[in-house]
Design a protein around this motif. Structure first.
Motif, PDB file in Angstrom:
ATOM      1  N   TYR A  41       0.682  -1.013   0.466  1.00 62.12           N
ATOM      2  CA  TYR A  41      -0.052  -0.289  -0.089  1.00 62.12           C
ATOM      3  C   TYR A  41       0.828   1.202   0.342  1.00 62.12           C
ATOM      4  O   TYR A  41       1.063   2.039  -0.507  1.00 62.12           O
ATOM      5  CB  TYR A  41      -0.622   0.266   0.937  1.00 62.12           C
ATOM      6  N   GLN A 101      -3.701  -7.443  -5.781  1.00 62.79           N
ATOM      7  CA  GLN A 101      -4.660  -6.902  -4.994  1.00 62.79           C
ATOM      8  C   GLN A 101      -4.803  -5.634  -4.610  1.00 62.79           C
ATOM      9  O   GLN A 101      -5.945  -4.168  -4.747  1.00 62.79           O
ATOM     10  CB  GLN A 101      -5.630  -7.505  -3.869  1.00 62.79           C
ATOM     11  N   THR A 102      -3.699  -5.065  -4.171  1.00 66.33           N
ATOM     12  CA  THR A 102      -3.830  -3.810  -4.097  1.00 66.33           C
ATOM     13  C   THR A 102      -3.447  -2.550  -5.266  1.00 66.33           C
ATOM     14  O   THR A 102      -4.007  -1.564  -4.902  1.00 66.33           O
ATOM     15  CB  THR A 102      -2.159  -3.532  -3.119  1.00 66.33           C
ATOM     16  N   TRP A 105      -7.118  -2.070  -5.368  1.00 69.85           N
ATOM     17  CA  TRP A 105      -8.062  -1.490  -5.055  1.00 69.85           C
ATOM     18  C   TRP A 105      -7.780  -0.014  -5.070  1.00 69.85           C
ATOM     19  O   TRP A 105      -8.862   0.945  -4.796  1.00 69.85           O
ATOM     20  CB  TRP A 105      -7.542  -2.016  -2.822  1.00 69.85           C
ATOM     21  N   GLN A 108      -8.262   1.413  -8.814  1.00 70.66           N
ATOM     22  CA  GLN A 108      -9.793   1.323  -9.944  1.00 70.66           C
ATOM     23  C   GLN A 108      -9.870   0.302 -10.860  1.00 70.66           C
ATOM     24  O   GLN A 108     -10.134   1.844 -11.724  1.00 70.66           O
ATOM     25  CB  GLN A 108     -10.928   1.842  -9.217  1.00 70.66           C
TER      26      GLN A 108
END
Length: 398
Positions: A41, A101-102, A105, A108
């Motif tokens: 992140y 996945q990060t 998220w 987008q």
């Protein structure tokens, strides 16, 4: 009274030990959570979608709806049952899953392209091993309905040309709905998917079918780009597509001699840059490359395969971007491309993932600090002055 006080005294060291143990657990857990979860992140949060040049002339509402946000990555190489050690598989797949996945998220995207070699052993995996690889891939690269995932075939998915069979091609197409010569049109933008392995030019069954589809698609695109007042009998019955120059997506790069002209921190290492590429193995043949350029006149070509980044110009005007590997097994600094694309323009930006060497450095520093804390707690780490004083006092006692 005396017994209760002695119990309290005895319980104090136990409480201290438990408190120290709890602190160690919290310290180790914090390091693990940061290095295996939060760091993705922290790093990907710094990536920003590039702005399209034409966006300044459009309203905010029009810009947000007409720009396609695409993520492009390549060469994930999910390890198989033959060459893949379980610990290596666990580590690499966790890294790629957390990164993907990060990115979904935080960024987008509208669509994600994987430019081949999704698997490492697809070229020789058994039906059972293939099913297991596909299951793990779907778990790692799961995505919401709002994001589309498109996977292009690579040589490790179906084998090099001499290993490629109709069975392997059909197996891949069934899972990923991939067909060489397939056109994907999103927001008026044409993407052409190419099976690089079928561009051998030797007339094999898969090659003939693939080239026939590409030629037919080329005819449609060329007819669609003609001016309305241009009359051509050959285009009278052709289905019209958006009049946008296509973007080619494939695994093999177009022909180039080597990576000698490539630059950047994620380009090939200096000792590999001057190694000559082999046609139909490292890159497409000159003949196949010229065919694709002549058929489609693309405005951008995106490829993988080399595991290193490179940007070249074909015919002096057509840019090709070779996307480096997404796996830490192939690179210390994996990355992916973020593209803001419209029917007439595009802008690309690279997003680097955490450097594995830096993650290891954090683990080493945390391990060293942990050892110091343990030694200090058990009073095994004393200042040199007190250590010397203790030696002198023992010598006098003797």
């Amino acid at each position: 009274m005396l017994s209760s006080s002695s119990t309290t005294v005895k319980s104090l060291p136990l409480k201290k030990r438990l408190c120290f143990l709890l602190k160690l657990v919290c310290f180790v857990s914090s390091v693990l959570i940061f290095c295996e979860f939060l760091i993705y992140y922290v790093v990907i949060f710094q990536c920003r979608w590039p702005e399209v040049k034409g966006g300044a002339h459009m309203g905010k509402k029009e810009t947000s709806t007409s720009v396609l946000k695409a993520i492009i990555l390549a060469d994930t190489h999910l390890l198989g049952e033959i060459k893949g050690h379980w610990l290596d598989k666990l580590r690499r797949e966790w890294q790629m899953e957390r990164s993907f996945q990060t990115a979904l998220w935080l960024l987008q995207p509208d669509i994600v392209f994987i430019l081949g070699d999704a698997f490492d052993e697809g070229k020789w995996s058994s039906p059972q091993a293939w099913a297991d690889d596909v299951r793990r891939f779907c778990k790692m690269f799961k995505h919401p309905v709002s994001t589309e995932l498109v996977v292009i075939v690579g040589n490790h998915d179906i084998g090099f040309h001499y290993e490629m069979t109709t069975y392997k091609v059909n197996r891949f197409e069934k899972v990923f709905n991939f067909t060489s010569g397939k056109l994907i049109t999103r927001k008026g933008i044409n993407f052409v998917l190419v099976n690089s392995i079928a561009m051998e030019g030797d007339g094999c069954a898969v090659c003939r079918t693939s080239e026939a589809k590409l030629v037919a698609l080329s005819h449609k695109l060329n007819c669609s780009q003609q001016k309305p007042n241009h009359s051509d009998k050959r285009c009278s019955d052709v289905e019209k597509l958006p009049a946008s120059e296509p973007i080619l997506l494939q695994h093999y790069p177009l022909y180039r001699k080597s990576d000698a002209e490539c630059s950047g921190e994620d380009s090939a290492p200096p000792e590999e840059k001057n190694i000559a590429f082999k046609e139909k193995y490292d890159v497409l043949s000159q003949e196949a490359s010229q065919k694709l350029i002549w058929w489609f006149h693309p405005r951008l070509i995106l490829s993988g395969h080399t595991h290193s980044a490179c940007e070249v110009l074909h015919a002096g005007k057509i840019p090709e971007i070779s996307v480096p590997s997404f796996s830490w097994r192939n690179r210390n600094n994996p990355s992916f491309i973020m593209g803001s694309i419209t029917p007439t323009d595009f802008s690309l930006q690279k997003c680097f993932l955490p450097y594995e060497s830096r993650v290891f450095a954090i683990y080493c520093a945390a391990g060293a600090l942990l050892v110091v804390l343990i030694l200090a707690h058990f009073q095994l780490l004393t200042p040199p002055f007190y250590f010397a004083q203790r030696l002198i006092s023992k010598h006098k006692a003797v």
